[in-house]
Design an enzyme around this catalytic site. Structure first.
Site, PDB file in Angstrom:
ATOM      1  N   HIS A 131      -3.150   5.797  -2.025  1.00 45.24           N
ATOM      2  CA  HIS A 131      -3.641   6.392  -3.273  1.00 45.24           C
ATOM      3  C   HIS A 131      -4.094   7.822  -3.074  1.00 45.24           C
ATOM      4  O   HIS A 131      -4.908   8.338  -3.840  1.00 45.24           O
ATOM      5  CB  HIS A 131      -4.775   5.530  -3.859  1.00 45.24           C
ATOM      6  CG  HIS A 131      -4.273   4.219  -4.379  1.00 45.24           C
ATOM      7  ND1 HIS A 131      -5.096   3.176  -4.729  1.00 45.24           N
ATOM      8  CD2 HIS A 131      -3.015   3.767  -4.574  1.00 45.24           C
ATOM      9  CE1 HIS A 131      -4.363   2.142  -5.139  1.00 45.24           C
ATOM     10  NE2 HIS A 131      -3.100   2.469  -5.043  1.00 45.24           N
ATOM     11  N   GLY A 200     -11.772  -5.828   1.978  1.00 44.01           N
ATOM     12  CA  GLY A 200     -12.522  -5.132   0.937  1.00 44.01           C
ATOM     13  C   GLY A 200     -11.699  -4.649  -0.236  1.00 44.01           C
ATOM     14  O   GLY A 200     -11.881  -3.521  -0.709  1.00 44.01           O
TER      15      GLY A 200
HETATM   16  N1  APR Z   1     -17.410  -5.833   2.519  1.00 41.05           N
HETATM   17  C1  APR Z   1     -16.216  -6.375   2.143  1.00 41.05           C
HETATM   18  N2  APR Z   1     -15.763  -6.403   0.856  1.00 41.05           N
HETATM   19  C2  APR Z   1     -16.573  -5.848  -0.075  1.00 41.05           C
HETATM   20  C3  APR Z   1     -17.826  -5.255   0.232  1.00 41.05           C
HETATM   21  C4  APR Z   1     -18.235  -5.268   1.590  1.00 41.05           C
HETATM   22  N3  APR Z   1     -19.418  -4.746   1.964  1.00 41.05           N
HETATM   23  N4  APR Z   1     -18.381  -4.793  -0.939  1.00 41.05           N
HETATM   24  C5  APR Z   1     -17.497  -5.064  -1.911  1.00 41.05           C
HETATM   25  N5  APR Z   1     -16.424  -5.705  -1.408  1.00 41.05           N
HETATM   26  C6  APR Z   1     -15.214  -6.153  -2.114  1.00 41.05           C
HETATM   27  C7  APR Z   1     -15.424  -6.625  -3.530  1.00 41.05           C
HETATM   28  O1  APR Z   1     -15.721  -8.019  -3.552  1.00 41.05           O
HETATM   29  C8  APR Z   1     -14.058  -6.332  -4.164  1.00 41.05           C
HETATM   30  O2  APR Z   1     -13.163  -7.417  -3.976  1.00 41.05           O
HETATM   31  O3  APR Z   1     -14.381  -5.007  -2.220  1.00 41.05           O
HETATM   32  C9  APR Z   1     -13.540  -5.139  -3.368  1.00 41.05           C
HETATM   33  C10 APR Z   1     -13.589  -3.848  -4.158  1.00 41.05           C
HETATM   34  O4  APR Z   1     -12.675  -4.008  -5.224  1.00 41.05           O
HETATM   35  P1  APR Z   1     -12.385  -2.757  -6.167  1.00 41.05           P
HETATM   36  O5  APR Z   1     -13.683  -2.127  -6.537  1.00 41.05           O
HETATM   37  O6  APR Z   1     -11.465  -3.248  -7.220  1.00 41.05           O
HETATM   38  O7  APR Z   1     -11.653  -1.715  -5.232  1.00 41.05           O
HETATM   39  P2  APR Z   1     -10.140  -1.732  -4.744  1.00 41.05           P
HETATM   40  O8  APR Z   1      -9.635  -3.136  -4.609  1.00 41.05           O
HETATM   41  O9  APR Z   1     -10.075  -0.860  -3.547  1.00 41.05           O
HETATM   42  O10 APR Z   1      -9.381  -1.018  -5.981  1.00 41.05           O
HETATM   43  C11 APR Z   1      -8.015  -0.713  -5.784  1.00 41.05           C
HETATM   44  O11 APR Z   1      -8.059   0.502  -7.886  1.00 41.05           O
HETATM   45  O12 APR Z   1      -9.228   1.899  -9.292  1.00 41.05           O
HETATM   46  C12 APR Z   1      -8.175   1.834  -8.374  1.00 41.05           C
HETATM   47  O13 APR Z   1      -7.369   3.617  -7.081  1.00 41.05           O
HETATM   48  C13 APR Z   1      -8.447   2.738  -7.204  1.00 41.05           C
HETATM   49  O14 APR Z   1      -7.839   2.389  -4.896  1.00 41.05           O
HETATM   50  C14 APR Z   1      -8.489   1.792  -6.014  1.00 41.05           C
HETATM   51  C15 APR Z   1      -7.712   0.577  -6.507  1.00 41.05           C
END
Ligand code: APR
Length: 260
Positions: A131, A200
């Site tokens: 990304h 994560g």
């Molecule tokens: N350790 C492990 N996992 C964690 C922690 C932690 N300390 N804190 C939060 N999480 C998990 C949450 O449970 C969730 O499943 O990390 C995940 C974060 O999810 P999102 O906020 O949706 O982020 P992500 O999956 O990276 O989003 C993907 O969406 O908005 C777009 O471009 C943006 O790259 C991003 C993409």
């Protein structure tokens, strides 16, 4: 460096980590696919995670992370990314980044636009930013690219090379395609590994999240590290529920993983 409480390593979790360790020890090719949760233990906000002040619960992604949002109000978009850059300049890699960075031959396929894996010491050749990256801006007309100082990133400006285009963050916005080379390498890798670590990520944004299904379909085992269930839970061979900053150091200790 923030040290998440290792008291979260319950006996049950330790047992599951040992199981996951066996998967990894027996694997000849491993890759890691990560999302915002990997950086959460550094204090970086996630996007849609219920536990934190997730970015998308406070802001409208289509206003701030889309070409239309930038066209509509470029100064607001630049100011928002510069706020995120300022935040990033004040945090450090957490033990999860450090544990991954020690795995010199493990390819990191990441959705994260931060540079915390780089700052943890991992060679950029091992990191596929699907990304893009928040550390650079580029011209939306000629493509001229320049690194920005995270703590003092420049405000809205025109390109100093072509003087026609506007400088925008080098992240992939909603509706934009992923960088060809990063996607090609990630897709190719996920068809040829024995284990995919999924760390994560809510696994809800495509095409990136599709890599987990691709790996699974091509015979890989899936080891998830997350604080809660995600859209990829049904694909997990092992799901380690807890903070990646706590689990990864324990999971990877003594291992030398390879993606090739
Ligand atoms: N350790 C492990 N996992 C964690 C922690 C932690 N300390 N804190 C939060 N999480 C998990 C949450 O449970 C969730 O499943 O990390 C995940 C974060 O999810 P999102 O906020 O949706 O982020 P992500 O999956 O990276 O989003 C993907 O969406 O908005 C777009 O471009 C943006 O790259 C991003 C993409």
């Amino acid at each position: 460096m923030l040290e998440p409480k290792t008291t979260e390593l319950t006996n049950d979790l330790i047992e599951k980590i040992q199981q996951a360790k066996q998967f990894l020890e027996q694997a000849s090719r491993v890759a890691c696919f990560s999302g915002a949760g990997l950086s959460a233990d550094s204090g970086v906000a996630t996007f849609r995670d219920s536990e934190t002040h997730a970015l998308w619960s406070q802001f409208d992604p289509m206003e701030l992370a889309s070409p239309e949002g930038f066209a509509d109000n470029p100064r607001r978009v630049i100011d928002w990314y510069n706020w995120r850059r300022e935040q990033l300049s004040n945090v450090e890699p957490n033990p999860g980044h450090t544990a991954l960075a020690k795995q010199r031959d493990l390819v990191q396929i990441t959705q994260n636009v931060d540079d915390l894996l780089e700052r943890a010491g991992l060679d950029t050749k091992r990191i596929l930013h699907l990304h893009g990256t928040i550390t650079h801006d580029h011209c939306n007309h000629c493509g001229y690219s320049e690194a920005v100082e995270l703590s003092q990133s420049p405000s809205y400006r025109f390109c100093k090379k072509c003087h026609q285009g506007e400088m925008r963050p080098s992240v992939v916005w909603f509706g934009e395609s992923l960088p060809d080379e990063a996607w090609r390498q990630a897709d190719q890798l996920c068809r040829n590994i024995d284990v995919l670590m999924v760390v994560g990520t809510n696994a809800s944004v495509y095409p990136a999240a599709g890599l987990i299904e691709i790996a699974k379909r091509h015979g890989a085992s899936v080891v998830i590290v997350n604080t809660q269930a995600s859209d990829a839970s049904h694909l997990a061979d092992i799901e380690l529920i807890g903070k990646s900053g706590v689990i990864l150091p324990s999971l990877l200790e003594g291992l030398q993983l390879n993606s090739f």
